[in-house]
Scaffold this active site. Sequence first.
Site, short mmCIF file in Angstrom:
data_model
loop_
_atom_site.label_atom_id
_atom_site.label_comp_id
_atom_site.label_asym_id
_atom_site.label_seq_id
_atom_site.Cartn_x
_atom_site.Cartn_y
_atom_site.Cartn_z
N GLU A 98 0.87 -1.20 0.18
CA GLU A 98 0.29 -0.02 0.04
C GLU A 98 0.65 1.20 0.07
O GLU A 98 1.95 1.39 0.67
CB GLU A 98 -0.79 -0.08 1.13
CG GLU A 98 -1.71 1.16 1.67
CD GLU A 98 -2.89 1.34 0.30
OE1 GLU A 98 -2.56 1.60 -0.84
OE2 GLU A 98 -3.94 1.46 0.59
N ASP A 102 -3.41 4.54 6.81
CA ASP A 102 -3.75 6.00 7.63
C ASP A 102 -4.79 5.49 8.70
O ASP A 102 -4.19 5.08 9.71
CB ASP A 102 -4.22 6.81 6.41
CG ASP A 102 -4.99 8.16 6.94
OD1 ASP A 102 -4.39 8.58 7.67
OD2 ASP A 102 -5.67 8.72 6.49
N LYS A 130 1.01 6.57 8.85
CA LYS A 130 0.55 7.73 9.53
C LYS A 130 -0.01 7.31 10.71
O LYS A 130 -1.34 7.32 10.75
CB LYS A 130 -0.39 8.68 8.60
CG LYS A 130 -0.32 10.09 8.57
CD LYS A 130 -1.46 10.62 8.20
CE LYS A 130 -1.27 10.89 6.62
NZ LYS A 130 -2.53 11.76 6.01
N ASP A 158 -2.11 10.55 -4.36
CA ASP A 158 -2.74 11.53 -4.83
C ASP A 158 -3.30 12.71 -4.03
O ASP A 158 -3.61 12.21 -2.84
CB ASP A 158 -3.77 11.03 -5.81
CG ASP A 158 -4.91 10.53 -5.23
OD1 ASP A 158 -4.86 9.43 -4.31
OD2 ASP A 158 -6.14 11.00 -5.44
P1 IMP Z 1 -6.94 4.24 5.44
O1 IMP Z 1 -7.94 3.35 4.70
O2 IMP Z 1 -7.49 5.50 6.04
O3 IMP Z 1 -5.85 3.59 6.02
O4 IMP Z 1 -6.68 4.82 3.90
C1 IMP Z 1 -5.65 4.40 3.19
C2 IMP Z 1 -6.02 5.28 1.83
O5 IMP Z 1 -6.00 6.58 2.23
C3 IMP Z 1 -4.52 5.38 0.93
O6 IMP Z 1 -4.27 4.37 0.15
C4 IMP Z 1 -4.57 6.60 0.17
O7 IMP Z 1 -5.16 6.41 -0.90
C5 IMP Z 1 -5.39 7.40 1.37
N1 IMP Z 1 -4.72 8.56 2.06
C6 IMP Z 1 -4.29 8.46 3.27
N2 IMP Z 1 -3.73 9.50 3.76
C7 IMP Z 1 -3.01 9.98 2.38
C8 IMP Z 1 -2.27 11.46 2.07
O8 IMP Z 1 -1.57 11.84 3.32
N3 IMP Z 1 -1.92 11.58 1.07
C9 IMP Z 1 -2.90 10.73 -0.18
N4 IMP Z 1 -3.53 9.96 0.12
C10 IMP Z 1 -3.68 9.44 1.53
MG MG Z 2 -5.85 7.73 -2.80
#
Ligand code: IMP
Ligand code: MG
Length: 176
Positions: A98, A102, A130, A158
Amino acid sequence: MTYRHKVEVMLTKEEIAEKVKELGATITRDYSGKEVTLIGVLKGSFIFLSDLVRAIDMPVEIDFICAKSYQGTTSTGVVNVKMDTILDIRGKTVLLVEDILDTGKTLSALRETLLSRGAAEVKIVTFLDKPARRKIDISADYKCYTIEDRFVVGYGLDYDEMYRNLDYVGEVILDG
Ligand code: IMP
Ligand code: MG
């Protein structure tokens, strides 16, 4: 067209190349002699995955899955599989690759999906982590960098589909 933000360099392409090489060597050491399938989470992982696999010195299988969970800079919390894998992963060690971990929603949902399809184990490989925004108890098995709670772009990542093609990682600074 003008955008009300700017992008400040956070990681240079040279730094990134060095880190990804090291990670490839670590994965080679940990999995050499085993059958491994790398599954890139589209679209964000496409550049990281392509650099990473060339830094791995053993035979691996490669597949992709496309999951969408994001709109703008906040998560919708909904994970949809838009394009699916092709390979049979039953009994395989899967490295789920990935761009950024996040909230953890995307990777935990995808990991469950792949395990329910019979993968022997699913490890998480993320370019960026993060942890400040984590909503689900999940951590990376392998990562290149841990970053602060900042919105970053480039190297596949992006901002509303822009900036994936930057060869560095930059922070998006919103104006006003
Ligand atoms: P999660 O499901 O919240 O862990 O999100 C993961 C997805 O959120 C990643 O694959 C990214 O597409 C997007 N994402 C999270 N943080 C960022 C960032 O700082 N910049 C760009 N995309 C992000
Ligand atoms: Mg994205």
